[in-house]
Design a protein around this motif. Structure first.
Motif, PDB file in Angstrom:
ATOM      1  N   LEU A   1       0.820  -1.209   0.000  1.00 13.76           N
ATOM      2  CA  LEU A   1       0.000   0.000   0.000  1.00 13.76           C
ATOM      3  C   LEU A   1       0.852   1.255   0.000  1.00 13.76           C
ATOM      4  CD1 LEU A   1      -2.766   1.336   0.125  1.00 13.76           C
ATOM      5  CD2 LEU A   1      -2.743   1.008   2.601  1.00 13.76           C
ATOM      6  N   GLU A   2       1.953   1.247   0.719  1.00 16.55           N
ATOM      7  CA  GLU A   2       2.807   2.428   0.777  1.00 16.55           C
ATOM      8  C   GLU A   2       3.429   2.725  -0.586  1.00 16.55           C
ATOM      9  OE1 GLU A   2       4.248   5.778   1.825  1.00 16.55           O
ATOM     10  OE2 GLU A   2       2.965   4.603   3.166  1.00 16.55           O
ATOM     11  N   THR A   3       3.762   1.691  -1.339  1.00 12.83           N
ATOM     12  CA  THR A   3       4.293   1.877  -2.695  1.00 12.83           C
ATOM     13  C   THR A   3       3.253   2.551  -3.581  1.00 12.83           C
ATOM     14  OG1 THR A   3       5.731  -0.060  -2.524  1.00 12.83           O
ATOM     15  CG2 THR A   3       5.203   0.705  -4.742  1.00 12.83           C
ATOM     16  N   VAL A   4       2.011   2.075  -3.507  1.00 11.38           N
ATOM     17  CA  VAL A   4       0.938   2.662  -4.299  1.00 11.38           C
ATOM     18  C   VAL A   4       0.728   4.116  -3.913  1.00 11.38           C
ATOM     19  CG1 VAL A   4      -1.542   2.572  -4.807  1.00 11.38           C
ATOM     20  CG2 VAL A   4      -0.211   0.457  -4.695  1.00 11.38           C
ATOM     21  N   ARG A   5       0.718   4.395  -2.616  1.00 11.22           N
ATOM     22  CA  ARG A   5       0.525   5.774  -2.148  1.00 11.22           C
ATOM     23  C   ARG A   5       1.619   6.693  -2.681  1.00 11.22           C
ATOM     24  NH1 ARG A   5      -0.801   4.218   4.129  1.00 11.22           N
ATOM     25  NH2 ARG A   5      -3.085   4.046   3.942  1.00 11.22           N
ATOM     26  N   ARG A   6       2.846   6.246  -2.611  1.00 14.43           N
ATOM     27  CA  ARG A   6       3.971   7.072  -3.065  1.00 14.43           C
ATOM     28  C   ARG A   6       3.899   7.336  -4.564  1.00 14.43           C
ATOM     29  NH1 ARG A   6       7.421   3.980  -1.338  1.00 14.43           N
ATOM     30  NH2 ARG A   6       8.181   2.967  -3.236  1.00 14.43           N
ATOM     31  N   ARG A   7       3.592   6.298  -5.330  1.00 16.38           N
ATOM     32  CA  ARG A   7       3.511   6.449  -6.792  1.00 16.38           C
ATOM     33  C   ARG A   7       2.334   7.339  -7.184  1.00 16.38           C
ATOM     34  NH1 ARG A   7       7.832   3.994  -9.843  1.00 16.38           N
ATOM     35  NH2 ARG A   7       8.832   2.582  -8.357  1.00 16.38           N
ATOM     36  N   VAL A   8       1.218   7.175  -6.524  1.00 10.46           N
ATOM     37  CA  VAL A   8       0.039   7.994  -6.810  1.00 10.46           C
ATOM     38  C   VAL A   8       0.330   9.467  -6.539  1.00 10.46           C
ATOM     39  CG1 VAL A   8      -2.281   8.572  -5.971  1.00 10.46           C
ATOM     40  CG2 VAL A   8      -1.711   6.203  -6.562  1.00 10.46           C
ATOM     41  N   THR A   9       1.037   9.749  -5.476  1.00  5.09           N
ATOM     42  CA  THR A   9       1.396  11.139  -5.158  1.00  5.09           C
ATOM     43  C   THR A   9       2.209  11.759  -6.283  1.00  5.09           C
ATOM     44  OG1 THR A   9       1.395  10.704  -2.770  1.00  5.09           O
ATOM     45  CG2 THR A   9       2.639  12.628  -3.533  1.00  5.09           C
ATOM     46  N   GLY A  10       3.163  11.007  -6.813  1.00  4.22           N
ATOM     47  CA  GLY A  10       3.969  11.504  -7.925  1.00  4.22           C
ATOM     48  C   GLY A  10       3.158  11.713  -9.186  1.00  4.22           C
ATOM     49  N   LEU A  11       2.224  10.819  -9.459  1.00  7.15           N
ATOM     50  CA  LEU A  11       1.385  10.936 -10.656  1.00  7.15           C
ATOM     51  C   LEU A  11       0.381  12.073 -10.533  1.00  7.15           C
ATOM     52  CD1 LEU A  11       0.859   7.115 -11.256  1.00  7.15           C
ATOM     53  CD2 LEU A  11       2.149   8.662 -12.744  1.00  7.15           C
ATOM     54  N   LYS A  12      -0.076  12.340  -9.325  1.00  5.67           N
ATOM     55  CA  LYS A  12      -0.954  13.494  -9.104  1.00  5.67           C
ATOM     56  C   LYS A  12      -0.177  14.788  -9.318  1.00  5.67           C
ATOM     57  CE  LYS A  12      -3.762  13.705  -5.659  1.00  5.67           C
ATOM     58  NZ  LYS A  12      -4.252  13.676  -4.265  1.00  5.67           N
ATOM     59  N   ARG A  13       1.059  14.781  -8.907  1.00  3.85           N
ATOM     60  CA  ARG A  13       1.896  15.978  -9.068  1.00  3.85           C
ATOM     61  C   ARG A  13       2.082  16.306 -10.542  1.00  3.85           C
ATOM     62  NH1 ARG A  13       6.252  14.120  -6.639  1.00  3.85           N
ATOM     63  NH2 ARG A  13       5.388  14.505  -4.568  1.00  3.85           N
ATOM     64  N   ARG A  14       2.106  15.275 -11.398  1.00  2.67           N
ATOM     65  CA  ARG A  14       2.260  15.475 -12.841  1.00  2.67           C
ATOM     66  C   ARG A  14       0.912  15.703 -13.530  1.00  2.67           C
ATOM     67  NH1 ARG A  14       6.755  11.101 -14.907  1.00  2.67           N
ATOM     68  NH2 ARG A  14       6.781  12.534 -16.687  1.00  2.67           N
ATOM     69  N   LYS A  15      -0.139  15.812 -12.720  1.00  3.08           N
ATOM     70  CA  LYS A  15      -1.499  16.081 -13.209  1.00  3.08           C
ATOM     71  C   LYS A  15      -2.022  14.977 -14.141  1.00  3.08           C
ATOM     72  CE  LYS A  15      -0.988  21.092 -12.761  1.00  3.08           C
ATOM     73  NZ  LYS A  15      -1.618  21.067 -11.419  1.00  3.08           N
ATOM     74  N   ILE A  16      -1.578  13.750 -13.868  1.00  2.00           N
ATOM     75  CA  ILE A  16      -2.089  12.596 -14.596  1.00  2.00           C
ATOM     76  C   ILE A  16      -3.297  12.018 -13.866  1.00  2.00           C
ATOM     77  CG2 ILE A  16      -1.551  10.250 -15.368  1.00  2.00           C
ATOM     78  CD1 ILE A  16       1.395  11.234 -15.620  1.00  2.00           C
ATOM     79  N   LEU A  17      -3.188  11.996 -12.549  1.00  2.00           N
ATOM     80  CA  LEU A  17      -4.273  11.504 -11.701  1.00  2.00           C
ATOM     81  C   LEU A  17      -4.935  12.661 -10.971  1.00  2.00           C
ATOM     82  CD1 LEU A  17      -2.620   8.364 -10.027  1.00  2.00           C
ATOM     83  CD2 LEU A  17      -3.860   8.506 -12.203  1.00  2.00           C
ATOM     84  N   ALA A  18      -6.202  12.445 -10.638  1.00  2.00           N
ATOM     85  CA  ALA A  18      -6.936  13.422  -9.831  1.00  2.00           C
ATOM     86  C   ALA A  18      -7.717  12.676  -8.770  1.00  2.00           C
ATOM     87  CB  ALA A  18      -7.878  14.249 -10.700  1.00  2.00           C
TER      88      ALA A  18
END
Length: 232
Positions: A154-171
């Motif tokens: 779960l921590e890996t997913v959280r970290r990766r999601v944070t990076g992808l949100k920063r690149r405005k890929i995820l919301a």
């Protein structure tokens, strides 16, 4: 003694899923008769290649496989090849991304449109390459669900999601994570990837048809064979 083997070769033209020429088939045939080994030929296409495999018998040439166990094995081979070539094209087109990030993005994309795939009217409405699913109809997914689905910490997913949100890929929405319709990298709307997928899928269906699988009814015998073995 006949010798059956998988003979890899590569399609030189991604714009048409053509069959091998008779001369190429004859060359493979002669090579197999002489050495018992497949001849490997690779043709480049714009710095890359999309490989294909076909089942070939040195004595009988191409053949259909009707035996249930043959169907199981050949379906496994061809579907695995389809998945790997699809992943390869994804990695090639998005070579600036970490493969794990790509896996997470496309797992979210898949979750976002499950409701579209399950609704025939929506599936038809957004069937065109030019019809992009708007963010408002996307089904969100949680980090915990991604963790379970991908078998990732779960921590890996959280970290990766944070990076992808920063690149405005995820919301982040009220219903969970979505891949944004307007993301600058065209995730979910990459026409080149979609067109390549159509060619790879055409090849998969053609290869399965050659193996005697024209639809789900042709797999029933294979399922029965598996069930019988388990019962023993």
């Amino acid at each position: 003694m006949s010798s059956r083997t998988d003979v890899p070769s590569c399609e030189p033209d991604l714009n048409g899923a053509r069959e091998l020429s008779s001369k190429q088939v004859q060359r493979h045939h002669e090579n197999l008769r002489a050495t018992g080994n497949p001849s490997h030929t690779q043709f480049g296409y714009g710095g890359r290649s999309v490989c294909r495999a076909f089942v070939y018998n040195a004595e009988a040439g191409f053949r259909f496989m009707r035996n249930a166990t043959d169907i199981i094995r050949t379906v496994s081979r061809h579907t695995l090849a389809y998945m790997l070539f699809s992943i390869s094209e994804l990695f090639r087109l998005y070579d600036e991304f970490d493969p794990l990030d790509l896996l997470i993005v496309h797992a979210i994309l898949n979750a976002n449109v499950i409701n579209v795939m399950n609704d025939p009217s929506l599936d038809q409405r957004f069937s065109s390459i030019h019809s992009v699913e708007p963010d408002v109809i996307k089904q969100g997914v949680s980090r915990a669900a991604l963790s379970r689905f991908l078998s990732l910490p779960l921590e890996t997913v959280r970290r990766r999601v944070t990076g992808l949100k920063r690149r405005k890929i995820l919301a982040e929405t009220k219903v969970g994570l979505i891949v944004t319709e307007q993301n600058a990298f065209r995730f979910g709307n990459n026409h080149e990837l979609q067109k390549t997928n159509m060619l790879l899928l055409t090849k998969l269906l053609r290869d399965l048809r050659r193996a005697g699988v024209n639809g789900p009814d042709d797999l029933r015998g294979a399922k029965v064979a598996v069930s019988t073995k388990k019962a023993r």
